[in-house]
Scaffold this motif. Sequence first.
Motif, PDB file in Angstrom:
ATOM      1  N   GLY A 121       0.373   6.034   3.109  1.00 22.56           N
ATOM      2  CA  GLY A 121       0.167   4.546   2.767  1.00 22.56           C
ATOM      3  C   GLY A 121       0.264   3.636   4.101  1.00 22.56           C
ATOM      4  O   GLY A 121       0.061   4.076   5.121  1.00 22.56           O
ATOM      5  N   ALA A 122       0.614   2.398   3.907  1.00 21.08           N
ATOM      6  CA  ALA A 122       0.501   1.204   4.876  1.00 21.08           C
ATOM      7  C   ALA A 122       1.429   1.695   6.078  1.00 21.08           C
ATOM      8  O   ALA A 122       1.316   1.372   6.995  1.00 21.08           O
ATOM      9  N   VAL A 123       2.669   2.199   5.699  1.00 21.23           N
ATOM     10  CA  VAL A 123       3.543   2.546   6.865  1.00 21.23           C
ATOM     11  C   VAL A 123       3.069   3.435   7.798  1.00 21.23           C
ATOM     12  O   VAL A 123       3.204   3.420   9.191  1.00 21.23           O
ATOM     13  N   GLU A 124       2.400   4.614   7.496  1.00 20.60           N
ATOM     14  CA  GLU A 124       1.754   5.633   8.029  1.00 20.60           C
ATOM     15  C   GLU A 124       0.715   5.123   8.767  1.00 20.60           C
ATOM     16  O   GLU A 124       0.113   5.633   9.664  1.00 20.60           O
ATOM     17  N   ALA A 125       0.143   4.174   8.279  1.00 15.25           N
ATOM     18  CA  ALA A 125      -1.174   3.603   8.956  1.00 15.25           C
ATOM     19  C   ALA A 125      -0.849   2.485  10.200  1.00 15.25           C
ATOM     20  O   ALA A 125      -1.615   2.094  10.773  1.00 15.25           O
ATOM     21  N   GLY A 126       0.520   2.352  10.146  1.00 18.89           N
ATOM     22  CA  GLY A 126       0.798   1.563  11.377  1.00 18.89           C
ATOM     23  C   GLY A 126       1.185  -0.222  11.046  1.00 18.89           C
ATOM     24  O   GLY A 126       1.156  -0.916  11.788  1.00 18.89           O
TER      25      GLY A 126
ATOM     26  N   GLU B 120      -7.754  10.437  15.191  1.00 16.93           N
ATOM     27  CA  GLU B 120      -6.140  10.959  15.048  1.00 16.93           C
ATOM     28  C   GLU B 120      -5.774  10.835  13.702  1.00 16.93           C
ATOM     29  O   GLU B 120      -4.674  11.158  13.048  1.00 16.93           O
ATOM     30  N   GLY B 121      -6.975  10.625  12.389  1.00 15.60           N
ATOM     31  CA  GLY B 121      -6.740  10.990  11.271  1.00 15.60           C
ATOM     32  C   GLY B 121      -6.136   9.507  10.520  1.00 15.60           C
ATOM     33  O   GLY B 121      -5.493   9.830   9.403  1.00 15.60           O
ATOM     34  N   HIS B 122      -6.617   8.289  11.105  1.00 16.78           N
ATOM     35  CA  HIS B 122      -5.982   7.069  10.304  1.00 16.78           C
ATOM     36  C   HIS B 122      -6.319   7.240   8.718  1.00 16.78           C
ATOM     37  O   HIS B 122      -7.369   7.399   8.324  1.00 16.78           O
ATOM     38  N   PRO B 123      -4.966   7.033   8.032  1.00 19.24           N
ATOM     39  CA  PRO B 123      -5.162   7.316   6.486  1.00 19.24           C
ATOM     40  C   PRO B 123      -6.117   6.348   5.912  1.00 19.24           C
ATOM     41  O   PRO B 123      -6.824   6.581   5.044  1.00 19.24           O
ATOM     42  N   GLY B 124      -6.051   5.090   6.376  1.00 19.92           N
ATOM     43  CA  GLY B 124      -6.605   4.145   5.551  1.00 19.92           C
ATOM     44  C   GLY B 124      -8.270   4.231   6.021  1.00 19.92           C
ATOM     45  O   GLY B 124      -9.102   4.059   5.027  1.00 19.92           O
ATOM     46  N   LEU B 125      -8.603   4.286   7.147  1.00 20.25           N
ATOM     47  CA  LEU B 125      -9.875   4.430   7.541  1.00 20.25           C
ATOM     48  C   LEU B 125     -10.440   5.682   6.834  1.00 20.25           C
ATOM     49  O   LEU B 125     -11.641   5.436   6.370  1.00 20.25           O
ATOM     50  N   LEU B 126      -9.884   6.851   6.662  1.00 21.70           N
ATOM     51  CA  LEU B 126     -10.538   7.883   6.267  1.00 21.70           C
ATOM     52  C   LEU B 126     -10.640   7.730   4.581  1.00 21.70           C
ATOM     53  O   LEU B 126     -11.632   8.142   4.057  1.00 21.70           O
ATOM     54  N   ALA B 127      -9.719   6.955   4.090  1.00 24.94           N
ATOM     55  CA  ALA B 127      -9.501   6.821   2.636  1.00 24.94           C
ATOM     56  C   ALA B 127     -10.758   6.186   2.222  1.00 24.94           C
ATOM     57  O   ALA B 127     -11.271   6.403   1.119  1.00 24.94           O
TER      58      ALA B 127
ATOM     59  N   ALA C  49      -3.265  -3.250   8.079  1.00 23.94           N
ATOM     60  CA  ALA C  49      -2.992  -1.972   8.752  1.00 23.94           C
ATOM     61  C   ALA C  49      -3.683  -0.757   8.241  1.00 23.94           C
ATOM     62  O   ALA C  49      -4.056   0.260   8.900  1.00 23.94           O
ATOM     63  N   PHE C  50      -3.558  -0.821   6.902  1.00 27.21           N
ATOM     64  CA  PHE C  50      -4.134   0.444   6.243  1.00 27.21           C
ATOM     65  C   PHE C  50      -5.664   0.423   6.117  1.00 27.21           C
ATOM     66  O   PHE C  50      -6.541   1.421   6.508  1.00 27.21           O
TER      67      PHE C  50
ATOM     68  N   VAL D 194       0.827  -1.135   0.028  1.00 26.79           N
ATOM     69  CA  VAL D 194      -0.093  -0.043   0.019  1.00 26.79           C
ATOM     70  C   VAL D 194       1.026   1.215  -0.010  1.00 26.79           C
ATOM     71  O   VAL D 194       1.331   1.574   1.073  1.00 26.79           O
ATOM     72  N   PRO D 195       1.248   1.834  -1.251  1.00 28.77           N
ATOM     73  CA  PRO D 195       2.078   2.973  -1.265  1.00 28.77           C
ATOM     74  C   PRO D 195       1.630   3.946  -0.580  1.00 28.77           C
ATOM     75  O   PRO D 195       0.573   4.286  -0.567  1.00 28.77           O
ATOM     76  N   GLY D 196       2.816   4.918  -0.095  1.00 32.18           N
ATOM     77  CA  GLY D 196       2.302   6.143   0.707  1.00 32.18           C
ATOM     78  C   GLY D 196       3.340   7.267   0.111  1.00 32.18           C
ATOM     79  O   GLY D 196       4.360   6.899  -0.733  1.00 32.18           O
ATOM     80  N   ALA D 197       2.928   8.174   0.584  1.00 30.67           N
ATOM     81  CA  ALA D 197       4.106   9.522   0.479  1.00 30.67           C
ATOM     82  C   ALA D 197       5.051   9.453   1.029  1.00 30.67           C
ATOM     83  O   ALA D 197       5.222   8.829   2.372  1.00 30.67           O
ATOM     84  N   LYS D 198       6.364  10.055   0.719  1.00 33.54           N
ATOM     85  CA  LYS D 198       7.602   9.948   1.324  1.00 33.54           C
ATOM     86  C   LYS D 198       7.261  11.089   2.601  1.00 33.54           C
ATOM     87  O   LYS D 198       6.612  11.862   2.604  1.00 33.54           O
ATOM     88  N   ARG D 199       7.935  10.432   3.725  1.00 27.09           N
ATOM     89  CA  ARG D 199       7.589  11.223   5.151  1.00 27.09           C
ATOM     90  C   ARG D 199       8.680  12.300   5.214  1.00 27.09           C
ATOM     91  O   ARG D 199       8.427  13.321   6.000  1.00 27.09           O
ATOM     92  N   PHE D 200       9.857  12.362   4.588  1.00 27.68           N
ATOM     93  CA  PHE D 200      10.895  13.398   4.559  1.00 27.68           C
ATOM     94  C   PHE D 200      11.611  13.398   3.196  1.00 27.68           C
ATOM     95  O   PHE D 200      11.603  12.253   2.752  1.00 27.68           O
ATOM     96  N   PRO D 201      12.502  14.266   2.932  1.00 25.29           N
ATOM     97  CA  PRO D 201      13.045  14.271   1.625  1.00 25.29           C
ATOM     98  C   PRO D 201      13.959  13.188   1.446  1.00 25.29           C
ATOM     99  O   PRO D 201      14.037  12.424   0.334  1.00 25.29           O
ATOM    100  N   GLY D 202      14.811  12.623   2.456  1.00 20.99           N
ATOM    101  CA  GLY D 202      15.626  11.510   2.145  1.00 20.99           C
ATOM    102  C   GLY D 202      15.125  10.152   2.729  1.00 20.99           C
ATOM    103  O   GLY D 202      15.830   9.129   2.868  1.00 20.99           O
TER     104      GLY D 202
END
Length: 186
Positions: free
Chosen positions: A41-46, A142-149, A127-128, A21-29
């Motif tokens: 995506g999945a990582v931010e979703a836990g 808390e804005g869980h990305p998957g549940l909101l999506a 997780a997502f 489940v792809p997601g946006a980069k969390r920081f430039p590097g």
Amino acid sequence: MEPGSDEDRTATLEAFADTIVPGAKRFPGDHAIAGVVDDPGAVEAGALEVLADPASGVAAGLAPLSQALNAHASAYADHAGLTLSDGVPPFVALGYDDRAALVAELTAPGHPERDGWILLAMFSNMAFDIAPHRHTGEALAEGHPGLLAIGFAQPDTDGLWRFPDFGYRRELAKRHPNTTESGSPE
């Protein structure tokens, strides 16, 4: 990163979850997250929390699965003639399309390690999609990305979910006369 380190394992598992489940980069590097989409995506979703939970049944195998995934990534890169970046685990060094191709190979019918990779993929997706590691109301607040999506309904102000409209546009059964206001039987 030192091969086999906790950081190595975390980055590898994050890259795997991000492939599912792809997601946006969390920081430039950010190397683990390929950044092929603009939303979390999945990582931010836990995903890593779900994978590391002993109830998942895969927690004890995460280190060997991570090492195996990196070994497969090295072999894949050699076969494809790719040069991998130093300083990051081999799977993390692959581009998104190559990660996805490798995961497709590992989860294909007949692959001898398929069951382990399917489990990692399923828990990353869970997780997502359903946030099994979180209380649903708190995850939504808390804005869980998957549940909101997926448009999961917010609870009523008292924290309970009630659905005044019938899912099939008609009442399927009469409410039992002893059912309390909270929906519990007396």
